[in-house]
Design a protein around this motif. Structure first.
Motif, PDB file in Angstrom:
ATOM      1  N   ARG A 145       0.832  -1.203   0.000  1.00 19.75           N
ATOM      2  CA  ARG A 145       0.000   0.000   0.000  1.00 19.75           C
ATOM      3  C   ARG A 145       0.867   1.255   0.000  1.00 19.75           C
ATOM      4  N   GLU A 146       1.942   1.247   0.763  1.00 20.45           N
ATOM      5  CA  GLU A 146       2.828   2.411   0.787  1.00 20.45           C
ATOM      6  C   GLU A 146       3.472   2.654  -0.572  1.00 20.45           C
ATOM      7  N   SER A 147       3.722   1.588  -1.312  1.00 23.33           N
ATOM      8  CA  SER A 147       4.457   1.712  -2.573  1.00 23.33           C
ATOM      9  C   SER A 147       3.639   2.340  -3.695  1.00 23.33           C
ATOM     10  N   VAL A 148       2.306   2.324  -3.589  1.00 25.93           N
ATOM     11  CA  VAL A 148       1.489   2.794  -4.724  1.00 25.93           C
ATOM     12  C   VAL A 148       1.457   4.305  -4.832  1.00 25.93           C
ATOM     13  N   GLY A 149       2.070   4.999  -3.884  1.00 20.53           N
ATOM     14  CA  GLY A 149       2.170   6.454  -3.994  1.00 20.53           C
ATOM     15  C   GLY A 149       2.919   6.897  -5.236  1.00 20.53           C
ATOM     16  N   ARG A 150       3.734   6.006  -5.804  1.00 26.13           N
ATOM     17  CA  ARG A 150       4.480   6.314  -7.036  1.00 26.13           C
ATOM     18  C   ARG A 150       3.548   6.540  -8.219  1.00 26.13           C
ATOM     19  N   PHE A 151       2.307   6.080  -8.090  1.00 26.53           N
ATOM     20  CA  PHE A 151       1.386   6.125  -9.225  1.00 26.53           C
ATOM     21  C   PHE A 151       0.221   7.084  -8.983  1.00 26.53           C
ATOM     22  N   SER A 152       0.454   8.110  -8.159  1.00 22.04           N
ATOM     23  CA  SER A 152      -0.604   9.073  -7.834  1.00 22.04           C
ATOM     24  C   SER A 152      -0.766  10.107  -8.941  1.00 22.04           C
ATOM     25  N   ASP A 153      -1.875  10.850  -8.877  1.00 19.83           N
ATOM     26  CA  ASP A 153      -2.103  11.936  -9.829  1.00 19.83           C
ATOM     27  C   ASP A 153      -0.982  12.972  -9.756  1.00 19.83           C
ATOM     28  N   GLN A 154      -0.518  13.267  -8.545  1.00 24.81           N
ATOM     29  CA  GLN A 154       0.509  14.295  -8.365  1.00 24.81           C
ATOM     30  C   GLN A 154       1.823  13.889  -9.031  1.00 24.81           C
ATOM     31  N   GLU A 155       2.208  12.620  -8.882  1.00 25.19           N
ATOM     32  CA  GLU A 155       3.436  12.135  -9.518  1.00 25.19           C
ATOM     33  C   GLU A 155       3.305  12.178 -11.039  1.00 25.19           C
ATOM     34  N   PHE A 156       2.137  11.775 -11.537  1.00 25.27           N
ATOM     35  CA  PHE A 156       1.922  11.823 -12.980  1.00 25.27           C
ATOM     36  C   PHE A 156       2.045  13.254 -13.503  1.00 25.27           C
ATOM     37  N   GLU A 157       1.403  14.192 -12.825  1.00 21.67           N
ATOM     38  CA  GLU A 157       1.420  15.574 -13.301  1.00 21.67           C
ATOM     39  C   GLU A 157       2.830  16.132 -13.327  1.00 21.67           C
ATOM     40  N   ALA A 158       3.627  15.833 -12.295  1.00 21.61           N
ATOM     41  CA  ALA A 158       5.002  16.344 -12.244  1.00 21.61           C
ATOM     42  C   ALA A 158       5.840  15.772 -13.390  1.00 21.61           C
ATOM     43  N   CYS A 159       5.732  14.472 -13.627  1.00 21.12           N
ATOM     44  CA  CYS A 159       6.525  13.834 -14.685  1.00 21.12           C
ATOM     45  C   CYS A 159       6.035  14.253 -16.072  1.00 21.12           C
ATOM     46  N   PHE A 160       4.724  14.384 -16.228  1.00 16.67           N
ATOM     47  CA  PHE A 160       4.164  14.787 -17.513  1.00 16.67           C
ATOM     48  C   PHE A 160       4.615  16.198 -17.879  1.00 16.67           C
ATOM     49  N   MET A 161       4.569  17.121 -16.934  1.00 19.30           N
ATOM     50  CA  MET A 161       4.959  18.492 -17.222  1.00 19.30           C
ATOM     51  C   MET A 161       6.463  18.597 -17.471  1.00 19.30           C
ATOM     52  N   ALA A 162       7.257  17.776 -16.807  1.00 21.15           N
ATOM     53  CA  ALA A 162       8.698  17.784 -17.070  1.00 21.15           C
ATOM     54  C   ALA A 162       8.984  17.346 -18.502  1.00 21.15           C
ATOM     55  N   ALA A 163       8.251  16.315 -18.979  1.00 25.80           N
ATOM     56  CA  ALA A 163       8.450  15.831 -20.342  1.00 25.80           C
ATOM     57  C   ALA A 163       7.965  16.848 -21.370  1.00 25.80           C
ATOM     58  N   MET A 164       6.890  17.561 -21.073  1.00 23.61           N
ATOM     59  CA  MET A 164       6.275  18.485 -22.031  1.00 23.61           C
ATOM     60  C   MET A 164       6.840  19.906 -21.940  1.00 23.61           C
ATOM     61  N   GLU A 165       7.792  20.133 -21.056  1.00 26.64           N
ATOM     62  CA  GLU A 165       8.274  21.501 -20.833  1.00 26.64           C
ATOM     63  C   GLU A 165       8.827  22.145 -22.108  1.00 26.64           C
ATOM     64  N   SER A 166       9.639  21.407 -22.863  1.00 20.75           N
ATOM     65  CA  SER A 166      10.287  21.985 -24.042  1.00 20.75           C
ATOM     66  C   SER A 166       9.278  22.376 -25.123  1.00 20.75           C
ATOM     67  N   PRO A 167       8.378  21.469 -25.569  1.00 21.24           N
ATOM     68  CA  PRO A 167       7.419  21.899 -26.609  1.00 21.24           C
ATOM     69  C   PRO A 167       6.447  22.968 -26.118  1.00 21.24           C
ATOM     70  N   MET A 168       6.086  22.951 -24.847  1.00 21.28           N
ATOM     71  CA  MET A 168       5.167  23.963 -24.343  1.00 21.28           C
ATOM     72  C   MET A 168       5.857  25.327 -24.271  1.00 21.28           C
ATOM     73  N   ARG A 169       7.139  25.328 -23.935  1.00 25.10           N
ATOM     74  CA  ARG A 169       7.884  26.599 -23.899  1.00 25.10           C
ATOM     75  C   ARG A 169       7.947  27.224 -25.295  1.00 25.10           C
ATOM     76  N   LYS A 170       8.172  26.371 -26.306  1.00 23.20           N
ATOM     77  CA  LYS A 170       8.201  26.878 -27.691  1.00 23.20           C
ATOM     78  C   LYS A 170       6.812  27.319 -28.147  1.00 23.20           C
ATOM     79  N   LEU A 171       5.778  26.691 -27.611  1.00 19.17           N
ATOM     80  CA  LEU A 171       4.414  27.015 -28.031  1.00 19.17           C
ATOM     81  C   LEU A 171       4.002  28.408 -27.550  1.00 19.17           C
ATOM     82  N   VAL A 172       4.404  28.781 -26.331  1.00 15.50           N
ATOM     83  CA  VAL A 172       3.904  30.037 -25.734  1.00 15.50           C
ATOM     84  C   VAL A 172       4.876  31.188 -25.835  1.00 15.50           C
ATOM     85  N   ARG A 173       6.051  30.952 -26.409  1.00 12.54           N
ATOM     86  CA  ARG A 173       7.029  32.051 -26.452  1.00 12.54           C
ATOM     87  C   ARG A 173       6.595  33.147 -27.444  1.00 12.54           C
TER      88      ARG A 173
END
Length: 474
Positions: free
Chosen positions: A446-474
């Motif tokens: 039960r303690e281990s499933v924290g790796r798969f929370s919404d918060q962890e997903f959002e942090a990793c997703f935004m890190a991956a998308m940072e470069s194209p999103m930066r180019k999109l809004v510049r």
């Protein structure tokens, strides 16, 4: 010479057509921006009104992007013609408790049947991939975005949006369309749900299918390598995508968000030594879930336990799942027949399309959570079992082996098996543990499933998308 000249002329005409289409589509985007439109990001998700893990990825992605980038407009390409946009959003709210902070535009695609497997009884992979290209073209001509995200695994749409639409492109891969494991199954002539018996028994047909898969894998890799950002849902998927798309610098693991809060609210308690033990399996009644293996392994467990106190009468196997169509219902009838044949029908319960509250009760009261799918790409059901406090016994392959049922802070979180005998032996081992020993494993899981929370997903997703999103809004 005439053939060479004709070939050059046809090539030139093709290049001119492609260039003309690209200029036309880019002109439409420039017109939209010139009229005061915000930069636009579009998700390609033809089945966005479904209620699976892929749809949760979509809505979580949209929510975090909307919160972070208020000056970007968002579009979803959907094939759900029978419902309105408001109904789709209400479905996301009810199923996933996700409410988007601002409106999203839905672009309806009218030819979703082009990507449905039922449309291609033969050469299904090729048919669906070609169909996705036509559907992608319909999407691109309906709306030309600045950034395109394929969130359902239709890799053959990526070059269309990149080279014809002039868009930056990203992809979230749940499962590779073709994998090296599929090639191995055909080469070794192993019969499986996606390798019919008549092909596995015939060396010529097997050789032809290997060639077909190899050619398809090459095209799939070329299409996928167009992506500027590649996100995958597990270590298993990562290995296959790196082997096929060959873009390691642009590829990262972003675990899917698993909503396990409803299970985490239930306190874990010591079990009664003398209570009956239920072994619960959760998964749609599809052939790849391998419910036959569960039933046969359960029968072997009963043989090991014998009669008397703590014997077969203290055990139950509960198969919970959804039936999508008549084919699934016929599969359930076949499984019921197998139970009768093995003499375990009185100890096996089938629970079809049950509501969430009943699913929650079954999982919370279960001793073992059973999973038998070979090479499951991730395994959200396994995560839910761990969060509910069952001891997981999963297949020794894919996401469960590499990402989920792994030690947490040096403590065991579950068990793995890969055959009838090893499943039966593992179940016997789990049942032989003391309640306190089982509680230790349940707590660690039960303690281990924290790796798969919404918060962890959002942090990793935004890190991956940072470069194209930066180019999109510049």
């Amino acid at each position: 010479m005439p053939c060479v000249v004709l070939t050059l002329l046809l090539t030139l005409v093709l290049l001119l057509v492609v260039l003309g289409l690209r200029l036309w589509l880019q002109g439409r985007r420039k017109t939209r921006r010139a009229q005061g439109g915000d930069p636009a990001l579009a998700f390609f998700h033809p089945y966005c009104n479904a209620g699976g893990g892929g749809e949760r990825v979509l809505w979580c992605s949209l929510r975090v992007l909307m919160n972070r980038y208020p000056n970007v407009s968002f579009v979803v390409y959907t094939g759900d013609k029978e419902v309105t946009g408001e109904q789709i959003l209400e479905g996301a709210r009810q199923r996933f408790s996700i409410t988007l902070p601002r409106p999203v535009t839905f672009v309806v695609l009218h030819h979703r049947e082009l990507v449905e497997a039922s449309s291609y009884p033969h050469f299904t992979l090729l048919g669906q991939s070609l169909g996705s290209m036509f559907l992608g073209w319909e999407a691109l001509t309906a709306f030309v975005p600045d950034l395109y995200v394929d969130s359902m695994g239709y890799a053959f749409t990526l070059p269309i949006f990149r080279y014809l639409g002039g868009c930056r492109v990203a992809s979230y891969v749940h499962y590779p369309t073709v994998s090296t494991d599929m090639l191995s199954v055909v080469r070794e002539r192993n019969p499986r749900f996606n390798n019919a018996d008549f092909i596995s028994r015939n060396p010529v047909l097997s050789a032809v299918k290997v060639l077909y898969y190899c050619c398809f894998a090459l095209l799939y890799g070329l299409a996928g390598s167009c992506s500027d950002v590649i996100m995958v849902n597990s270590t298993w998927t990562l290995g296959h995508i790196l082997a096929l798309w060959r873009s390691p610098s642009r590829t990262s693991i972003v675990y899917p968000p698993c909503d396990v809060r409803a299970f985490l609210d239930v306190p874990l308690e010591d079990e009664d030594e003398d209570e009956c033990h239920s072994i619960v399996s959760v998964g749609q009644f599809r052939p790849e879930k391998d419910h036959q293996l569960q039933i046969r392994a359960f029968r072997k467990l009963l043989d090991r336990k014998g009669e008397g106190a703590g014997g077969r009468e203290s055990l139950r196997l509960v198969l919970i799942g959804g039936c999508r169509n008549q084919e699934d219902e016929e599969r359930v009838l076949m499984l019921r027949g197998l139970c009768q044949e093995l003499g375990v029908s009185d100890l096996v319960d089938f629970k079809l399309n049950i509501p969430f509250e009943e699913l929650k009760r079954e999982l919370v009261s279960a001793t073992i959570g059973l999973h038998t799918m070979w090479n499951e790409h991730f395994g959200i059901g396994v995560v839910e079992c761990m969060a509910a406090g069952t001891i997981v016994l999963a297949h020794k392959s894919g996401g469960p082996k590499l990402d989920i049922v792994v030690p947490h802070e040096g403590r065991q979180t579950g068990f793995l098996a890969d055959s009838e005998d090893s499943y039966a032996a593992a179940m016997e081992t789990i049942l032989a543990l003391s309640p306190s020993a089982r509680l230790e494993i349940r707590l660690a899981a039960r303690e281990s499933v924290g790796r798969f929370s919404d918060q962890e997903f959002e942090a990793c997703f935004m890190a991956a998308m940072e470069s194209p999103m930066r180019k999109l809004v510049r």
